[in-house]
Design a protein around this motif. Sequence first.
Motif, PDB file in Angstrom:
ATOM      1  N   CYS A 225       0.795  -1.059   0.022  1.00 23.48           N
ATOM      2  CA  CYS A 225       0.023   0.114  -0.112  1.00 23.48           C
ATOM      3  C   CYS A 225       0.854   1.239   0.015  1.00 23.48           C
ATOM      4  O   CYS A 225       2.029   1.254   0.641  1.00 23.48           O
ATOM      5  CB  CYS A 225      -1.000   0.055   1.198  1.00 23.48           C
ATOM      6  SG  CYS A 225      -2.070  -1.346   1.379  1.00 23.48           S
ATOM      7  N   GLU A 226       0.456   2.172  -0.713  1.00 22.27           N
ATOM      8  CA  GLU A 226       1.301   3.401  -0.642  1.00 22.27           C
ATOM      9  C   GLU A 226       0.778   4.127   0.674  1.00 22.27           C
ATOM     10  O   GLU A 226      -0.202   4.520   1.102  1.00 22.27           O
ATOM     11  CB  GLU A 226       0.656   4.348  -1.538  1.00 22.27           C
ATOM     12  CG  GLU A 226       1.319   5.702  -1.910  1.00 22.27           C
ATOM     13  CD  GLU A 226       2.678   5.525  -2.301  1.00 22.27           C
ATOM     14  OE1 GLU A 226       3.582   6.338  -1.885  1.00 22.27           O
ATOM     15  OE2 GLU A 226       3.037   4.571  -3.031  1.00 22.27           O
ATOM     16  N   ARG A 227       1.906   4.542   1.492  1.00 23.59           N
ATOM     17  CA  ARG A 227       1.689   4.887   2.815  1.00 23.59           C
ATOM     18  C   ARG A 227       2.165   6.299   2.774  1.00 23.59           C
ATOM     19  O   ARG A 227       3.338   6.660   2.112  1.00 23.59           O
ATOM     20  CB  ARG A 227       2.688   4.156   4.058  1.00 23.59           C
ATOM     21  CG  ARG A 227       2.212   2.761   3.945  1.00 23.59           C
ATOM     22  CD  ARG A 227       3.079   1.796   4.789  1.00 23.59           C
ATOM     23  NE  ARG A 227       2.223   0.545   4.890  1.00 23.59           N
ATOM     24  CZ  ARG A 227       2.368  -0.598   4.230  1.00 23.59           C
ATOM     25  NH1 ARG A 227       2.999  -0.607   3.063  1.00 23.59           N
ATOM     26  NH2 ARG A 227       1.685  -1.740   4.429  1.00 23.59           N
ATOM     27  N   SER A 228       1.458   7.311   3.447  1.00 24.31           N
ATOM     28  CA  SER A 228       1.726   8.791   3.394  1.00 24.31           C
ATOM     29  C   SER A 228       2.858   9.298   4.170  1.00 24.31           C
ATOM     30  O   SER A 228       3.503  10.155   3.998  1.00 24.31           O
ATOM     31  CB  SER A 228       0.403   9.363   3.853  1.00 24.31           C
ATOM     32  OG  SER A 228       0.152   9.147   5.332  1.00 24.31           O
ATOM     33  N   GLY A 229       3.290   8.493   5.225  1.00 21.68           N
ATOM     34  CA  GLY A 229       4.402   8.995   6.266  1.00 21.68           C
ATOM     35  C   GLY A 229       3.719   9.866   7.184  1.00 21.68           C
ATOM     36  O   GLY A 229       4.515  10.416   7.893  1.00 21.68           O
ATOM     37  N   ALA A 230       2.461  10.187   7.210  1.00 22.80           N
ATOM     38  CA  ALA A 230       1.930  10.925   8.243  1.00 22.80           C
ATOM     39  C   ALA A 230       1.868  10.374   9.736  1.00 22.80           C
ATOM     40  O   ALA A 230       1.894   9.062   9.616  1.00 22.80           O
ATOM     41  CB  ALA A 230       0.327  11.241   7.698  1.00 22.80           C
TER      42      ALA A 230
ATOM     43  N   ILE B  76      11.070   4.831  12.550  1.00 26.98           N
ATOM     44  CA  ILE B  76       9.881   6.062  12.997  1.00 26.98           C
ATOM     45  C   ILE B  76      10.347   7.493  12.516  1.00 26.98           C
ATOM     46  O   ILE B  76       9.575   7.868  12.153  1.00 26.98           O
ATOM     47  CB  ILE B  76       9.871   6.036  14.658  1.00 26.98           C
ATOM     48  CG1 ILE B  76       9.098   4.705  15.107  1.00 26.98           C
ATOM     49  CG2 ILE B  76       8.924   7.153  14.893  1.00 26.98           C
ATOM     50  CD1 ILE B  76       9.143   4.650  16.608  1.00 26.98           C
ATOM     51  N   ARG B  77      11.480   7.650  12.677  1.00 27.20           N
ATOM     52  CA  ARG B  77      11.782   9.176  12.362  1.00 27.20           C
ATOM     53  C   ARG B  77      12.173   9.194  10.756  1.00 27.20           C
ATOM     54  O   ARG B  77      12.039  10.299  10.081  1.00 27.20           O
ATOM     55  CB  ARG B  77      13.437   9.653  12.791  1.00 27.20           C
ATOM     56  CG  ARG B  77      13.273   9.748  14.493  1.00 27.20           C
ATOM     57  CD  ARG B  77      14.532  10.244  14.869  1.00 27.20           C
ATOM     58  NE  ARG B  77      15.716   9.046  14.724  1.00 27.20           N
ATOM     59  CZ  ARG B  77      16.166   8.290  15.396  1.00 27.20           C
ATOM     60  NH1 ARG B  77      15.353   8.138  16.689  1.00 27.20           N
ATOM     61  NH2 ARG B  77      17.108   7.577  15.314  1.00 27.20           N
ATOM     62  N   ASP B  78      12.145   8.038  10.142  1.00 30.10           N
ATOM     63  CA  ASP B  78      12.698   8.078   8.745  1.00 30.10           C
ATOM     64  C   ASP B  78      11.519   7.571   7.542  1.00 30.10           C
ATOM     65  O   ASP B  78      11.584   6.280   7.315  1.00 30.10           O
ATOM     66  CB  ASP B  78      13.962   7.614   8.289  1.00 30.10           C
ATOM     67  CG  ASP B  78      14.624   8.000   6.901  1.00 30.10           C
ATOM     68  OD1 ASP B  78      14.028   8.358   6.002  1.00 30.10           O
ATOM     69  OD2 ASP B  78      15.851   7.616   6.847  1.00 30.10           O
ATOM     70  N   PRO B  79      10.470   8.172   7.036  1.00 28.24           N
ATOM     71  CA  PRO B  79       9.666   7.367   6.370  1.00 28.24           C
ATOM     72  C   PRO B  79      10.089   7.035   4.974  1.00 28.24           C
ATOM     73  O   PRO B  79       9.749   6.048   4.376  1.00 28.24           O
ATOM     74  CB  PRO B  79       8.747   8.571   6.218  1.00 28.24           C
ATOM     75  CG  PRO B  79       9.455   9.949   6.307  1.00 28.24           C
ATOM     76  CD  PRO B  79      10.191   9.482   7.356  1.00 28.24           C
ATOM     77  N   GLU B  80      11.281   7.850   4.507  1.00 28.99           N
ATOM     78  CA  GLU B  80      11.787   7.228   3.321  1.00 28.99           C
ATOM     79  C   GLU B  80      12.746   5.861   3.457  1.00 28.99           C
ATOM     80  O   GLU B  80      12.715   5.091   2.497  1.00 28.99           O
ATOM     81  CB  GLU B  80      12.856   8.529   2.860  1.00 28.99           C
ATOM     82  CG  GLU B  80      13.619   7.904   1.325  1.00 28.99           C
ATOM     83  CD  GLU B  80      12.670   7.673   0.304  1.00 28.99           C
ATOM     84  OE1 GLU B  80      12.818   6.795  -0.566  1.00 28.99           O
ATOM     85  OE2 GLU B  80      11.533   8.215   0.285  1.00 28.99           O
ATOM     86  N   LEU B  81      13.158   5.741   4.640  1.00 28.26           N
ATOM     87  CA  LEU B  81      13.721   4.192   4.860  1.00 28.26           C
ATOM     88  C   LEU B  81      12.509   3.426   5.330  1.00 28.26           C
ATOM     89  O   LEU B  81      12.918   2.201   4.551  1.00 28.26           O
ATOM     90  CB  LEU B  81      14.750   4.261   6.088  1.00 28.26           C
ATOM     91  CG  LEU B  81      15.600   3.271   6.583  1.00 28.26           C
ATOM     92  CD1 LEU B  81      16.356   3.043   5.449  1.00 28.26           C
ATOM     93  CD2 LEU B  81      16.100   3.460   7.879  1.00 28.26           C
ATOM     94  N   ARG B  82      11.706   3.801   5.452  1.00 25.60           N
ATOM     95  CA  ARG B  82      10.481   2.784   5.798  1.00 25.60           C
ATOM     96  C   ARG B  82      10.053   2.204   4.277  1.00 25.60           C
ATOM     97  O   ARG B  82       9.989   1.031   4.013  1.00 25.60           O
ATOM     98  CB  ARG B  82       9.442   3.157   6.530  1.00 25.60           C
ATOM     99  CG  ARG B  82       9.719   3.614   7.785  1.00 25.60           C
ATOM    100  CD  ARG B  82       8.634   3.511   8.687  1.00 25.60           C
ATOM    101  NE  ARG B  82       7.598   4.958   8.366  1.00 25.60           N
ATOM    102  CZ  ARG B  82       7.604   6.113   8.668  1.00 25.60           C
ATOM    103  NH1 ARG B  82       8.432   6.462   9.499  1.00 25.60           N
ATOM    104  NH2 ARG B  82       6.544   6.747   8.289  1.00 25.60           N
ATOM    105  N   ARG B  83      10.040   3.055   3.444  1.00 31.28           N
ATOM    106  CA  ARG B  83       9.395   2.938   1.988  1.00 31.28           C
ATOM    107  C   ARG B  83      10.526   1.935   1.462  1.00 31.28           C
ATOM    108  O   ARG B  83      10.355   1.065   0.592  1.00 31.28           O
ATOM    109  CB  ARG B  83       9.326   4.095   1.349  1.00 31.28           C
ATOM    110  CG  ARG B  83       7.968   4.827   1.559  1.00 31.28           C
ATOM    111  CD  ARG B  83       7.544   5.845   0.494  1.00 31.28           C
ATOM    112  NE  ARG B  83       8.292   6.997   0.787  1.00 31.28           N
ATOM    113  CZ  ARG B  83       7.917   8.229   1.606  1.00 31.28           C
ATOM    114  NH1 ARG B  83       6.872   8.024   2.129  1.00 31.28           N
ATOM    115  NH2 ARG B  83       8.746   9.169   1.755  1.00 31.28           N
ATOM    116  N   THR B  84      11.726   2.414   1.415  1.00 35.25           N
ATOM    117  CA  THR B  84      13.092   1.585   0.854  1.00 35.25           C
ATOM    118  C   THR B  84      13.201   0.148   1.314  1.00 35.25           C
ATOM    119  O   THR B  84      12.972  -0.792   0.508  1.00 35.25           O
ATOM    120  CB  THR B  84      14.188   2.383   0.975  1.00 35.25           C
ATOM    121  OG1 THR B  84      14.131   3.859   0.225  1.00 35.25           O
ATOM    122  CG2 THR B  84      15.430   1.826   0.250  1.00 35.25           C
ATOM    123  N   MET B  85      12.966  -0.035   2.545  1.00 33.43           N
ATOM    124  CA  MET B  85      12.934  -1.011   2.805  1.00 33.43           C
ATOM    125  C   MET B  85      11.781  -1.977   2.777  1.00 33.43           C
ATOM    126  O   MET B  85      11.919  -3.277   2.516  1.00 33.43           O
ATOM    127  CB  MET B  85      13.271  -1.039   4.538  1.00 33.43           C
ATOM    128  CG  MET B  85      14.790  -0.854   5.033  1.00 33.43           C
ATOM    129  SD  MET B  85      14.977  -1.066   6.846  1.00 33.43           S
ATOM    130  CE  MET B  85      16.950  -0.655   6.932  1.00 33.43           C
TER     131      MET B  85
END
Length: 540
Positions: free
Chosen positions: A198-203, A384-393
């Motif tokens: 799913c596309e996650r907003s990072g909000a 928690i601090r890095d939404p881009e890292l979450r998306r990449t992983m």
Amino acid sequence: MTSEKRIWGTLDPFYEGGPVLGRTVANSRFLIELLRRDPFDEYHFFLPGKWAADPLRKHLEKTAPALLEQNRVRLLRRSDLAGMLGRVSYYCFHLSDCITCQPFVSRMRNRLSAELFPVTGPIHSLSYAHFTRSFLQHLWPGTTRRDAIVCTSTAGRRAVEGFFDQLRRGFGLGEDTHPAPRLARIPLGVNVTAYRPCERSGALPVKILAFGRISHHSKMDLVPLIRALHRLVRDGMDPASVELILAGWGDKDNQTLETLENLAANTGIRLTTVLRPNEPRKHKLFSEADILVSVADNPQETFGITLVEAGAFGLPVVASDYDGYKDIVVHGETGLLVPTIGPATTPEIDLEAPLTFDSHYHLRLAQATAVEIPALADALGRLIRDPELRRTMGAAARRRVETEFSWPGIIDAHLALWEELWREPADPEPLRDVPHPLAPEYGALFGHYTSRVLEDGTLLKAGRTGQAFYRNKDFPNLYEGIRYAIDLDVVRKLVFFARSAVDSATLIRKVSSIARHLNNTEIENHVLWALKQDILERTE
């Protein structure tokens, strides 16, 4: 293999109801995916009774209706197994667990089958105290190079190797006289197409999902997770920036759950609990989560299918560096592994485990296994601090699941294993009469209970009931549980050949000449049953 028809056999339904646990989900999904791939001509299930056959039939009506309509799936009685092995050439037998009866299937195969087909079964949980005896079953002279245990993880494989090493040391068993099955590693899988990233907003808040049995003595102690989050709060993290969701099998009156709720309240972090979610609710939980966390500390866990499911949803994972998790998470790429530390030896627990409840020694083992909380807090903080890292992983985790843990690939791995096992040399003749030391030989053990045993020279003649039965004026009592073993047409032939006194060897030989579907032992059982029913009687 010489037979043109490829037939897959099992003693298990694979599908079972009850709690949604890793083992039941894995077995049910394996069967669905095997039948969907449909690599065999027929599928034979030798089941213990109607209670197992009826739910399986209903399951197959939903998942594989065409195979049922084509009569390519056969639900047979367990009692039919010996006869079928003597008449049918099987490609392989695969059980839903290596713990139960895999060696005894191999023994019956050795005795009755023209060819030694592969017999395989997977591991699930390995840490129950009585499983040592279960693995002892595998160490016997009849084990062949076509027998294999399917290990779902590298850690699980090492544990099985450890069982065999311990048993050989303790009982003085040599590898040449008491061989073990081959150990193959094939992981569990997921239906990749059913799980969509799913596309996650990072909000905010960042939703952290812990999914599994909510039990301190079973899968994992969740207190270290809340302690790690509390550590982040004390270091300046806004407690409103995260939400912790605990979901899985558990009870509302669970004291463990109450403890976790109180601890979470002290941190100021919002805690949501979802007990016994169904499949749609489970999908929603994974779809809405930002991070999956699993801090397994219990040897009951062998693989970790939840981590694979998370990867299929495109979720990064924070997991303890433990058990099968090591095979699933690529540290720094698909998630973060948190160091664990435990004891080198457990002498007190080893003494107690065979004498106490499973939950007791599993709790003691888990409480002696530490997931390092500072490292856990650091791993959670990074994601928690890095939404881009979450998306990449998360994207890397999805790719890894597609290549390493999709069911089509897992089924291919099983097919390759069975094909490879067929290439192993195996001569059935030296193994035909090799007994299994853990299978009671009832005749030898209890034959002295009777006044005499049936011998070749025992003289027999038709009894009064037998004469009436032959003239259709009396009918013997045939219990439901014995119907499969007694053929009344054969009994009628016994009466015919015993019109005059005849020794049992001659009687069996005569019946064998016209009842070729029975072996001599089966005919002998007919003779003894006929004696019991007054159809035959012994004479001097």
